[in-house]
Scaffold this motif. Structure first.
Motif, PDB file in Angstrom:
ATOM      1  N   ALA A  23      23.748 -57.825 -21.162  1.00  0.00           N
ATOM      2  CA  ALA A  23      22.670 -58.771 -21.474  1.00  0.00           C
ATOM      3  C   ALA A  23      22.611 -59.961 -20.529  1.00  0.00           C
ATOM      4  O   ALA A  23      22.160 -61.039 -20.895  1.00  0.00           O
ATOM      5  N   ARG A  29      19.383 -61.091 -25.728  1.00  0.00           N
ATOM      6  CA  ARG A  29      19.399 -59.777 -26.400  1.00  0.00           C
ATOM      7  C   ARG A  29      18.629 -59.833 -27.717  1.00  0.00           C
ATOM      8  O   ARG A  29      17.928 -58.899 -28.054  1.00  0.00           O
ATOM      9  N   ARG A  67      28.297 -51.917 -13.557  1.00  0.00           N
ATOM     10  CA  ARG A  67      29.494 -52.734 -13.758  1.00  0.00           C
ATOM     11  C   ARG A  67      30.465 -52.640 -12.586  1.00  0.00           C
ATOM     12  O   ARG A  67      31.233 -53.555 -12.342  1.00  0.00           O
ATOM     13  N   GLU A  85      22.324 -46.724 -17.877  1.00  0.00           N
ATOM     14  CA  GLU A  85      21.549 -45.697 -18.569  1.00  0.00           C
ATOM     15  C   GLU A  85      22.219 -44.320 -18.413  1.00  0.00           C
ATOM     16  O   GLU A  85      22.178 -43.484 -19.323  1.00  0.00           O
ATOM     17  N   PRO A 115      27.845 -58.615 -16.660  1.00  0.00           N
ATOM     18  CA  PRO A 115      28.144 -58.239 -18.045  1.00  0.00           C
ATOM     19  C   PRO A 115      26.887 -57.896 -18.852  1.00  0.00           C
ATOM     20  O   PRO A 115      25.767 -58.075 -18.375  1.00  0.00           O
ATOM     21  N   ARG A 127      19.002 -46.865 -26.084  1.00  0.00           N
ATOM     22  CA  ARG A 127      19.255 -48.292 -26.323  1.00  0.00           C
ATOM     23  C   ARG A 127      19.497 -48.581 -27.802  1.00  0.00           C
ATOM     24  O   ARG A 127      19.597 -49.750 -28.194  1.00  0.00           O
ATOM     25  N   TYR A 170      25.478 -43.835 -18.239  1.00  0.00           N
ATOM     26  CA  TYR A 170      26.574 -43.793 -19.228  1.00  0.00           C
ATOM     27  C   TYR A 170      26.016 -43.662 -20.636  1.00  0.00           C
ATOM     28  O   TYR A 170      26.594 -42.990 -21.496  1.00  0.00           O
ATOM     29  N   ARG A 171      24.878 -44.301 -20.873  1.00  0.00           N
ATOM     30  CA  ARG A 171      24.270 -44.189 -22.205  1.00  0.00           C
ATOM     31  C   ARG A 171      23.827 -42.749 -22.485  1.00  0.00           C
ATOM     32  O   ARG A 171      23.858 -42.289 -23.631  1.00  0.00           O
ATOM     33  N   ARG A 216      39.363 -52.425 -19.086  1.00  0.00           N
ATOM     34  CA  ARG A 216      39.729 -51.005 -18.946  1.00  0.00           C
ATOM     35  C   ARG A 216      40.501 -50.776 -17.651  1.00  0.00           C
ATOM     36  O   ARG A 216      40.335 -51.531 -16.676  1.00  0.00           O
ATOM     37  N   ARG A 242      34.059 -41.161 -15.775  1.00  0.00           N
ATOM     38  CA  ARG A 242      33.744 -41.947 -14.573  1.00  0.00           C
ATOM     39  C   ARG A 242      33.829 -41.075 -13.318  1.00  0.00           C
ATOM     40  O   ARG A 242      32.998 -41.195 -12.427  1.00  0.00           O
ATOM     41  N   VAL A 272      29.054 -46.728 -26.244  1.00  0.00           N
ATOM     42  CA  VAL A 272      28.946 -46.486 -24.797  1.00  0.00           C
ATOM     43  C   VAL A 272      30.144 -47.027 -24.015  1.00  0.00           C
ATOM     44  O   VAL A 272      30.606 -46.379 -23.058  1.00  0.00           O
ATOM     45  N   SER A 273      30.689 -48.176 -24.411  1.00  0.00           N
ATOM     46  CA  SER A 273      31.821 -48.705 -23.645  1.00  0.00           C
ATOM     47  C   SER A 273      33.080 -47.863 -23.834  1.00  0.00           C
ATOM     48  O   SER A 273      33.933 -47.818 -22.947  1.00  0.00           O
ATOM     49  N   LYS A 313      20.498 -58.472 -15.724  1.00  0.00           N
ATOM     50  CA  LYS A 313      20.537 -57.804 -14.427  1.00  0.00           C
ATOM     51  C   LYS A 313      19.528 -56.660 -14.312  1.00  0.00           C
ATOM     52  O   LYS A 313      18.989 -56.428 -13.234  1.00  0.00           O
ATOM     53  N   SER A 314      19.230 -55.965 -15.435  1.00  0.00           N
ATOM     54  CA  SER A 314      18.229 -54.887 -15.348  1.00  0.00           C
ATOM     55  C   SER A 314      16.864 -55.454 -14.987  1.00  0.00           C
ATOM     56  O   SER A 314      16.161 -54.913 -14.141  1.00  0.00           O
ATOM     57  N   THR A 341      22.744 -47.514 -13.690  1.00  0.00           N
ATOM     58  CA  THR A 341      23.890 -46.648 -13.997  1.00  0.00           C
ATOM     59  C   THR A 341      24.335 -46.797 -15.455  1.00  0.00           C
ATOM     60  O   THR A 341      24.975 -45.901 -15.999  1.00  0.00           O
TER      61      THR A 341
HETATM   62  O1  CDP Z   1      21.999 -53.204 -20.584  1.00  0.00           O
HETATM   63  P1  CDP Z   1      23.385 -53.602 -21.008  1.00  0.00           P
HETATM   64  O2  CDP Z   1      23.857 -54.814 -20.298  1.00  0.00           O
HETATM   65  O3  CDP Z   1      23.546 -53.682 -22.477  1.00  0.00           O
HETATM   66  O4  CDP Z   1      24.391 -52.438 -20.616  1.00  0.00           O
HETATM   67  P2  CDP Z   1      24.132 -51.186 -19.706  1.00  0.00           P
HETATM   68  O5  CDP Z   1      23.927 -51.606 -18.281  1.00  0.00           O
HETATM   69  O6  CDP Z   1      23.099 -50.316 -20.331  1.00  0.00           O
HETATM   70  O7  CDP Z   1      25.561 -50.434 -19.748  1.00  0.00           O
HETATM   71  C1  CDP Z   1      26.050 -49.874 -20.925  1.00  0.00           C
HETATM   72  C2  CDP Z   1      27.542 -49.662 -20.802  1.00  0.00           C
HETATM   73  O8  CDP Z   1      27.808 -48.642 -19.818  1.00  0.00           O
HETATM   74  C3  CDP Z   1      28.370 -50.852 -20.350  1.00  0.00           C
HETATM   75  O9  CDP Z   1      28.719 -51.708 -21.434  1.00  0.00           O
HETATM   76  C4  CDP Z   1      29.595 -50.181 -19.749  1.00  0.00           C
HETATM   77  O10 CDP Z   1      30.512 -49.809 -20.743  1.00  0.00           O
HETATM   78  C5  CDP Z   1      29.031 -48.913 -19.152  1.00  0.00           C
HETATM   79  N1  CDP Z   1      28.813 -48.982 -17.710  1.00  0.00           N
HETATM   80  C6  CDP Z   1      29.891 -48.807 -16.877  1.00  0.00           C
HETATM   81  O11 CDP Z   1      31.012 -48.663 -17.340  1.00  0.00           O
HETATM   82  N2  CDP Z   1      29.727 -48.774 -15.530  1.00  0.00           N
HETATM   83  C7  CDP Z   1      28.517 -48.927 -14.990  1.00  0.00           C
HETATM   84  N3  CDP Z   1      28.376 -48.873 -13.661  1.00  0.00           N
HETATM   85  C8  CDP Z   1      27.389 -49.151 -15.818  1.00  0.00           C
HETATM   86  C9  CDP Z   1      27.569 -49.195 -17.186  1.00  0.00           C
END
Ligand code: CDP
Length: 226
Positions: free
Chosen positions: A12, A159, A132, A35, A10, A93, A37-38, A188, A111, A101-102, A15-16, A33
């Protein structure tokens, strides 16, 4: 056969940070990934598209857009390009992009558009891919699957410490924003956030990023793949 490490979890959860550290320890390449979607959410934001009420306005642009990771030979890492321009990490960011983004990533057409681009990255020899749905959808046959999580309080604290929010933002407000993104990501219809049945789950409260990476490497050593 390449080494594919799928890391999901999930918002924050850290995992990055651990994915980047693991990539450095294994001399592999890191793909974020989220990034990707962002980048699409950022483009939608710049066009003033509301992804919740008008997803079609975004979907119609997908065929004209390009998005790919390119290898930066000098730095030895992958760099994301949107429409042949390196992405602006700070903008991706920003609160504006995080807020939508979600909603963008819940659009099935987005997707679909993303899937092959992400699978193409996995052709590289050692890949650490974070997101995710990497272990459940993008790379269901990944060599190793890790699900990295932490309690909601710990994630809000992390965060806040990252300094992405305007000064004065409270931890409760951040917790609320994270919880809302988790809710959308986990409920979703397409590719919801969840661990694969064969994932190794790590709850990272009270662990440093290096502790987490040590645990991942120990797991891989104890579970060698043919
Ligand atoms: O870094 P943070 O945990 O805030 O989120 P992120 O990894 O930058 O991902 C941003 C958003 O992209 C997530 O909240 C998901 O809505 C979406 N995402 C996704 O749906 N599937 C993935 N494989 C990666 C991100």
């Amino acid at each position: 056969m390449s080494l594919q490490i799928a890391i999901d979890g999930p918002a924050a959860s850290g995992k990055s940070t651990v994915a980047k550290l693991l990539a450095a320890r294994l001399n592999g390449l890191y793909v974020n990934t989220g990034e990707m979607y962002r980048a699409v959410a950022g483009a939608a934001f710049k066009l003033g598209i509301n992804p919740k009420t008008n997803p079609q306005d975004l979907i119609k642009h997908l065929p004209e857009w390009t998005l790919e990771y390119r290898l930066d030979e000098q730095k030895g890492c992958l760099e994301l390009f949107f429409n042949n321009q390196p992405v602006d990490h700070a903008f991706l960011r920003s609160q504006e992009v995080s807020a939508i983004v979600s909603l963008v990533s819940a659009i099935p057409e987005v997707r679909d558009w993303m899937l092959q681009k992400q699978r193409d990255c996995a052709k590289l020899p050692i890949i650490i891919m974070e997101g995710r749905d990497i272990q459940t959808v993008v790379l269901p046959n990944a060599t190793y699957k890790f699900f990295i999580t932490a309690t909601p309080e710990e994630r809000a604290r992390r965060r806040l410490a990252q300094g992405e929010y305007p000064p004065g933002t409270t931890i409760e407000e951040i917790a609320r924003l994270i919880a809302e993104r988790d809710r959308i990501d986990s409920t979703r219809a397409v590719a919801p956030l969840k661990p694969a049945p064969d994932a190794f789950v790590i709850v990272t409260d009270n662990m440093t990023p290096d502790d987490v990476v040590d645990k991942m490497i120990e797991y891989m050593q104890k579970n060698p793949r043919p």
